[in-house]
Every structure is written in C-alpha cells, then in structure tokens.
Design an enzyme around this catalytic site. Structure first.
Site, PDB file in Angstrom:
ATOM      1  N   ALA A  63     -17.923  14.538 -29.263  1.00  0.00           N
ATOM      2  CA  ALA A  63     -17.687  13.408 -28.356  1.00  0.00           C
ATOM      3  C   ALA A  63     -19.008  13.057 -27.686  1.00  0.00           C
ATOM      4  O   ALA A  63     -19.908  13.904 -27.588  1.00  0.00           O
ATOM      5  CB  ALA A  63     -16.663  13.816 -27.309  1.00  0.00           C
ATOM      6  N   GLY A 106     -15.664  17.259 -31.374  1.00  0.00           N
ATOM      7  CA  GLY A 106     -14.891  16.158 -31.941  1.00  0.00           C
ATOM      8  C   GLY A 106     -15.301  15.870 -33.382  1.00  0.00           C
ATOM      9  O   GLY A 106     -14.503  15.359 -34.174  1.00  0.00           O
ATOM     10  N   GLU A 109     -13.337  18.077 -35.415  1.00  0.00           N
ATOM     11  CA  GLU A 109     -11.935  17.635 -35.360  1.00  0.00           C
ATOM     12  C   GLU A 109     -11.699  16.462 -36.313  1.00  0.00           C
ATOM     13  O   GLU A 109     -10.659  16.388 -36.972  1.00  0.00           O
ATOM     14  CB  GLU A 109     -11.572  17.246 -33.913  1.00  0.00           C
ATOM     15  CG  GLU A 109     -11.508  18.487 -33.008  1.00  0.00           C
ATOM     16  CD  GLU A 109     -11.305  18.121 -31.535  1.00  0.00           C
ATOM     17  OE1 GLU A 109     -12.148  17.388 -30.996  1.00  0.00           O
ATOM     18  OE2 GLU A 109     -10.323  18.575 -30.942  1.00  0.00           O
ATOM     19  N   GLU A 129     -16.993  23.280 -27.293  1.00  0.00           N
ATOM     20  CA  GLU A 129     -16.546  22.648 -26.037  1.00  0.00           C
ATOM     21  C   GLU A 129     -16.598  23.587 -24.839  1.00  0.00           C
ATOM     22  O   GLU A 129     -16.906  23.151 -23.727  1.00  0.00           O
ATOM     23  CB  GLU A 129     -15.122  22.113 -26.200  1.00  0.00           C
ATOM     24  CG  GLU A 129     -15.008  20.868 -27.074  1.00  0.00           C
ATOM     25  CD  GLU A 129     -14.856  21.182 -28.555  1.00  0.00           C
ATOM     26  OE1 GLU A 129     -15.111  22.338 -28.958  1.00  0.00           O
ATOM     27  OE2 GLU A 129     -14.486  20.272 -29.313  1.00  0.00           O
TER      28      GLU A 129
END
Ligand code: ZOZ
Ligand code: NAD
Length: 708
Positions: A63, A106, A109, A129
């Site tokens: 992210a 992310g 992911e 994270e």
C-alpha cells in the site's frame, strides 16, 4: 485505464503493467486501473489469459504508506483493495502474476488473489505490515494461510521478514521460478494455463488445518510475541486474524481482519512506526546537498587504529566488498586487532550467519600494515586511534602528507572538534566525521559530522557509502558529543541522580526497559565501561555551569576501579557468566552521599523515572534542533532508534514528546526545573512550541551546518 496501469497484448495474452515509480505502491489509481484492465480482458474474446507485472525495478511494494498518514490525520479517504482483489480472483480467464524485486504487503495480497504466481529467482515476498504497526488489510491474513499453511502465515505476518523466491515456492506461495526474461517466461506460462481452471485462493481450504493442530501453533506464536515484541499490538492482531481464517468463512474472516486492521492503524504504535519508516528515508535528504551532487568513487579504504572501532569498521567495509588496509602502531596491537576480527567472524560462522568460506574471503580482503606506505592508493581513510586531540592532529597531519589529493579523510572521534582536526590538514574540505557506534559491525547508526568546510561531494559520497555498507547515516553538526552523545550525557547523569535520591539501579533500569528501551541506562554504562564517561566528565568538567548539580556515586565507583562488566562490578556485580546482581557498594555510597549532601531519600515511581529520563533527552534534543546541529526532529529520532535502543513503537524521543503533547512535556520540565535546579532549564524551543501549540515534527531550521 489509468496513467498508472497499462494494458497491452502479446498475441492472445493480455499484459497488465503497473507503473507507479519508484516501488509501484498501491496509490489511488492503481486498484482502479487493475479493475478496468480486468473488465477489458473479460470483454475481449481474443484474450485467453492475462499477466500482471510491475514496471521498473519491482513488483508492488505494498500500500502507499502516505495514505495511512492521510487517513489517520483525517485528511484522506481510504482505498478499499478487497473488491479489486475479488475482481481479479473472479476473472474467468487465468491471471498469472509475475513477481520481480519485491511483492510486499498489499503487493503480496494482490499476488495471492491471482490464479497463478511466478517469480524471478532473486525476488522476495513478505507481509511486513507489523513493521508499520498494522496487519495485512486486503485479505492477506485469510489467503496466505490457504496458500502457505497456518504456521508459515503466522510466521510471516508476525515477524514481518521477507522470504526469498525459492522459499516462497517451497511454502506454496509461488508456483514457478522463471529464469531469463520474466515477461516472456510468464506470457508462455499464461498461455499454458489458458483454458485451464482459474483456482480461487479464497476457496482453497486444504491447508487451513484442524483446531487441534492449530492450537499449539497459535499458543507458541502468542508466547513468542509476548516475549520478543513487547508493547506491539499488531503481531497479536495478526495472529487473531489468521485464527479467524481457520474458524470463519472467508468473507467473515475478512471482516474480522478489517476490524483488527483499523484498530491497529489508529494506534499510537502504528503512527510512530510509520513516522520511523519515513524519518529513516528523510535523513538522506540534505537541502544543500542535492541528489545529483557528484560522488567520489570509493574502491579502497584505509583505517588507522585496529582497536575496537577500527576492527568493526574494517569488517563492515569488507562485508560490502571494499578492500581494507588496516594500520596500527606495533605488531602486538595489530595482531590483537586481527584476532578480534577473526573471533567476531568465527562467532558469526558458529551461529550460521556466515559460511567459513565467506569468512576466509573477507579476512583476505583486510591487509594489515604498520606503515603509511600504501596509504597513497586509498580513496577513503578512517581514523580510529585513541581519543585525544594531540594524537588525532598528529595522525591527520601525516595523512595529509601521504594520501592522494581527492581522498576523503574521516575521523571516528566521538567527542572532538572536527574543525580543529581538519585545520591540521591542507584540505579541510575533504575532512569529515564518521562516527560509528559500537560494535561497529552490528550497530546501524552512523553519525556523519559536518565540519564547517566539509565539501558537498564528501558529504554525498559518505551518505551513499553508508547505504552500501548497510548503515543509516544521519548528518549532524559539529557540537560537543554531536547529537547522540550530547543527549545521552544528561540522560545517564539523570539516572545517577535518581539513584542518589533513593531509586535502586534495578528500579531505574527496569522502569525504562518496561517502557521499551532495549537496556536501562545504568546497565548500558556497565556494558560500555563507566570509565569512558568518567574520562569525558573529567575532561569537560570545566565547561559545566558553575553551581550545577554533579553526580557522585559513579565517580566514586570509578575511583574504586569499578568500571562495570569488564571489572566484574559497577552499578551491578557480575559473575563469570556476566549475570548481574545488586552491588552493595552502590547502596553504601548512596548512604554516604546522603549524609554529606542531605539529598532527601524517597520512593520514586516508575512513571517519574521514565519522565525524567525521557524528558531530559527531549529537552536537550530541542536545543540541538533549534541550534541547527540536527536537520530535523526525525533525524534525532533516527539516531536514537538506531544507536541507542530507543523503542520503534514510541517513534523516537522527539516524536514521543509530540505524541504526549509539548505543553504537557514543558510543564513537567518546568516542575523538574523548580525541584532539581538549573540542569532542567527548559529549552527555548520547547517553551516556544508548547506555548504556540506547535510540534517538533513541524519545526525546520537549517542545514546541520552549525559548528561549535
Ligand atoms: O522501500 C522498501 C520497503 O520495504 N518499503 C516498504 C514496504 C512495506 O512496508 N510494504 C507494506 C505496506 S503496508 C500494506 O501494504 C498494508 C496492506 O495490507 C495493504 C492493504 C490496503 C488496505 C487499504 C485500507 C486502507 C523497498 C524494499 C520496497 C525498497 O527499498 P529501497 O532501499 O530500494 O528503496 P527505499 O526504501 O529508499 O524506497 C524508495 C522510495 O519509495 C518510497 N516507498 C517505499 N515503499 C513505499 C514507499 N512510499 C509509499 N509507500 C510504500 N509502500 C520510500 O519512501 C522512498 O521514497 P523517497 O522519496 O525517500 O525516495
Ligand atoms: P581502542 O583503544 O580500542 O583502539 C585504538 C587503537 O588505535 C589501538 O589499537 C591503538 O594501538 C591504535 N593507535 C593508537 N595510536 C595510533 C597511531 N598513531 N597509528 C595507528 N594506530 C594507533 O579505541 P576505540 O574504542 O576503537 O576508539 C577509537 C576511536 O573511536 C576513538 O576516537 C573513540 O572515541 C571512538 N569511538 C569509540 C567508541 C567505543 O565505544 N569504543 C564508539 C564510537 C567512537
């Protein structure tokens, strides 16, 4: 499409390319771009399969971390990535993700939602994270255990470490490694998969285990987190979210993940760790030394002094592939230095960090010498002889004579004036301080001390070299103790005052380690040697403000030869295994000093210990900032986090003070000033910011150019 995501075709295979330099973060526009590409692929009958790939140096590194700051400060809306990932997963045509560089957070992911995953052999994947105080927020805690199993998912989501592609294949995260051209190899793989099933990770439940098999995994992980990641809510939340994956249907598991993600995102710990991430990168930005400043190639390093620091610095250089010339004054000192290096490497080999072959190669790269004869070839010389101005001047005058023009002459001094040292040479613009921390081969921090004539090229070169040798370099001005030790001296002095007022050394250290410091200040003194700061205190005592309170006990311990661990006693007593127990001599000295000085004895709470210790760091930090010896509050934080064991989840002393509120900190400093005297005089900047509702993080002054 969007500017950040492009769609092209190689025959019947669609290629979705993400182009969001430098690291293809999932900024606004990227998820939308991927969604439109998937929609276009569904509609195009000529497309049989698709490849998702990153442009530039890496796949998606996660992210966009800036987004989190925007969200928690109420300035920006959130991005919802889960729906995008469902669209990829629901695509009727096989989507193959091609990973090079990193697939992190992310990014991983996104990869988990694709039907197949391939990677280059040097790629890395991870769920880092927790390092930002959060957990995966786009289904990572639900899909990763389905691909890699519960134990591996728990490990990756709690320790935050990346794993290499081969390990990812073994774990079931990556299906195949692609040698050679990644795009061509992945297109060929995608073509193979065309017409085949499109396996949805969210429906793969085989690796989710049974409650009986999972219970010990979760229990052991929670136990490890309690011991090793004290004070951090995120690793626990990650385990909870993965446990939810094993108990709830995918959609419900994602809801639980979102709830835990939000709780972590708004925590003080996460805000602090995100600050740490950006502060560590910000230090590289020096306003008057732009990115394109020319650098001096450094292909060889010479080190003067093969002692504790010289040896450690030699290891750091050869570990980065730079050959080293290591000089000392006599054969015995040189042999001792080399034996220490050998011993340090041997320990690493024993612990499995290095191979014997690696160690042998590195040792061959260190050339011992007793003369300056070969120094003419060195691009950079680092002086690490005993701390003493006369000796340093002698060495620099000699270096000026023997070194080629253009060579950088650096000093590892921890207290001496760089300008005075530079003035003994005919080239002060090539002189700089490189203040490594002990042990130099372990500690990440490097304070680069800017002299008033140090050239921009020299600064730029040292900043770049620091990155190459794995250090975080922070540019500081030339004041006594530079930044780190200038703040550390009042910090250890205050710890001594606390003991003299009735707190035991164990209580002082425990209050701070409970709060998160890696070690207590008195245990640190015993480890490094109490004689070091004793010598500094004596040397600079004449500069103390007349009438200022002076500590007593530590000087007396030193006079008695109690220097800490190396002499078997100091603030604590040590057995042969260096286990600490209370030292009764300390209690006796405190009693004697009470009788003489009349300092009242009292119970001191852990809260007061922490406030006095941390706020005296903050007060001195505020002076340093205002005087311009540090460029930014974040630079001071970076120094404390990487050199002094300050807990990352508190963000560093200056960030922590901002979090508490400067008015509150200032009021307490004023109380201490009233109670304990002039050493607590509030820094003008602290006062000013407290009165105007400001923050250290928003204060900008200068260019770390100030010199004594
Ligand atoms: O930069 C290194 C790195 O490790 N980056 C951080 C990777 C990371 O922590 N990723 C996880 C992010 S959190 C996440 O992804 C949560 C999640 O589950 C998403 C779910 C969405 C939920 C939505 C609901 C809100 C890396 C290894 C990638 C590269 O290292 P280098 O040494 O080559 O380069 P750096 O570190 O100097 O970085 C170059 C520039 O890029 C900036 N940057 C790096 N990663 C970024 C990032 N900026 C924003 N977001 C990121 N993820 C970095 O600051 C630096 O910028 P400049 O200006 O200093 O050059
Ligand atoms: P040390 O006593 O372990 O080593 C100094 C070495 O320099 C000795 O081997 C000595 O023989 C050698 N030496 C002395 N004069 C020399 C000369 N003219 N030519 C070549 N070699 C000479 O000292 P150290 O702890 O490594 O400290 C070195 C420097 O690093 C000092 O300036 C110190 O302040 C600084 N420093 C030390 C630490 C620490 O924790 N030890 C941390 C940061 C900075």
């Amino acid at each position: 499409m969007s500017e950040l995501v492009q769609l092209s075709k190689v025959g019947d295979v669609a290629v979705i390319t993400i182009n969001n330099p430098p690291v293809n973060a999932l900024s606004p526009g990227v998820p939308e771009g991927i969604e439109s590409a998937i929609a276009a692929i569904e509609k195009d009958p000529s497309v049989k399969a698709a490849v998702l790939i990153g442009g530039g140096r890496t796949f998606i590194a996660g992210a966009d971390i800036n987004m989190f700051v925007q969200i928690t400060s109420g300035k920006g809306g959130r991005i919802h990535l889960l729906p995008t990932l469902l669209k990829i997963e629901n695509c009727s045509k096989p989507v193959v993700v091609a990973i090079h560089g990193n697939a992190l957070g992310g990014g991983l992911e996104v990869a988990q939602a694709c039907h197949y995953r391939v990677a280059t052999p040097d790629a890395k994947v991870g769920q880092p994270e927790v390092n930002l105080g959060i957990i995966p927020g786009a289904g990572g805690t639900q899909r990763l255990p389905r691909l890699a199993g519960v134990a591996k998912a728990v490990e990756m989501c709690t320790n935050g470490k990346n794993i290499k592609a081969a390990e990812a294949v073994e774990a079931g995260i990556v299906d195949r490694l692609i040698e050679g051209d990644l795009l061509a190899g992945t297109v060929a793989f995608a073509r193979e998969m065309a017409g085949r099933p499109t396996p949805k990770t969210r429906e793969r439940n085989a690796k989710l285990g049974t409650p009986e098999a999972n219970a010990p995994i979760f229990a052991a992980a929670r136990d490890t987190v309690r011991k090793k990641q004290r004070g951090l809510p995120a690793p626990m939340a990650a385990i909870d979210a993965i446990e939810a994956a094993t108990k709830l249907p995918f959609e419900k598991g994602c809801e639980e993940e979102a709830r835990l993600f939000d709780k972590c995102l708004y925590s003080d710990e996460s805000k602090a760790l995100i600050h740490v991430f950006f502060a560590e990168r910000e230090v590289a930005k020096i306003p008057d030394v732009p990115k394109d400043t020319p650098v001096i190639p450094v292909n060889s390093v010479a080190i003067v002094g093969a002692g504790t620091m010289g040896g450690g610095i030699a290891m750091v250089c050869v570990n980065a592939g730079i050959p080293v010339l290591l000089k000392d004054t006599d054969q015995a000192a040189l042999d001792r230095g080399l034996a220490n290096i050998q011993k340090n490497y041997a320990t690493s080999v024993k612990r499995g960090r290095f191979t014997q072959e690696y160690m042998d190669e590195r040792m061959k790269m260190i050339k011992p010498t007793l003369s300056y004869g070969d120094f003419g070839g060195a691009d950079l010389v680092i002086e690490a002889v005993f701390e003493g101005m006369a000796l340093k001047k002698e060495v620099f005058a000699e270096l000026d004579r023997v070194c080629k023009r253009g060579a950088i002459l650096a000093s590892n001094t921890s207290t001496l004036n760089i300008d005075e040292i530079a003035a003994t040479t005919s080239r002060p613009e090539f002189v700089i301080g490189t203040h490594f921390f002990s042990p130099a081969n372990v500690m990440r921090l490097l304070e680069l001390v800017r002299g008033n004539k140090s050239s921009k090229e020299v600064i730029a070169t040292c900043m770049q070299l620091a990155k190459k040798i794995g250090k975080v370099a922070v540019l500081v001005g030339n004041c006594r103790g530079f930044v780190g030790n200038r703040m550390f001296l009042p910090y250890i002095r205050e710890a001594q005052f606390l003991v003299e007022e009735g707190a035991s050394p164990e209580a002082v250290d425990a209050a701070l380690t409970e709060w998160g410091m890696a070690m207590g200040p008195l245990a640190v003194g015993d480890l490094g040697g109490l004689d070091v700061s004793w010598r500094i205190r004596k040397e600079f005592r004449h500069l103390e403000k007349p009438g200022a309170r002076q500590p007593y006990v530590e000087d007396k311990l030193c006079e008695m030869g109690r220097f800490g661990q190396k002499t078997g006693s100091g603030w604590y007593k040590y057995d042969a295994e260096r286990r600490a127990t209370p030292n009764p001599e300390v209690a006796e000295l405190v009693k004697k000093w009470n009788a003489e000085s009349g300092i009242p004895q009292r119970q001191i709470s852990a809260q007061e210990i922490v406030e006095r210790e941390v706020y005296c760091l903050v007060n001195e930090g505020a002076r340093i900032l205002e005087e311009g010896y540090a460029l930014r509050a974040g630079d001071i934080d970076t120094i404390y986090l990487n050199g002094y064991g300050f807990p990352g989840f508190r963000g560093g002393p200056m960030w922590y003070a901002d979090t508490v509120g400067l008015k509150k900190v200032y009021d307490r400093v004023c109380e201490f000033h009233k109670l304990h005297g002039m050493l607590w005089e509030p820094a003008p900047l602290l006062k000013k910011l407290a009165e105007t509702g400001g923050k250290f993080a928003e204060f900008e002054r200068g260019a770390a150019q100030a010199t004594d």
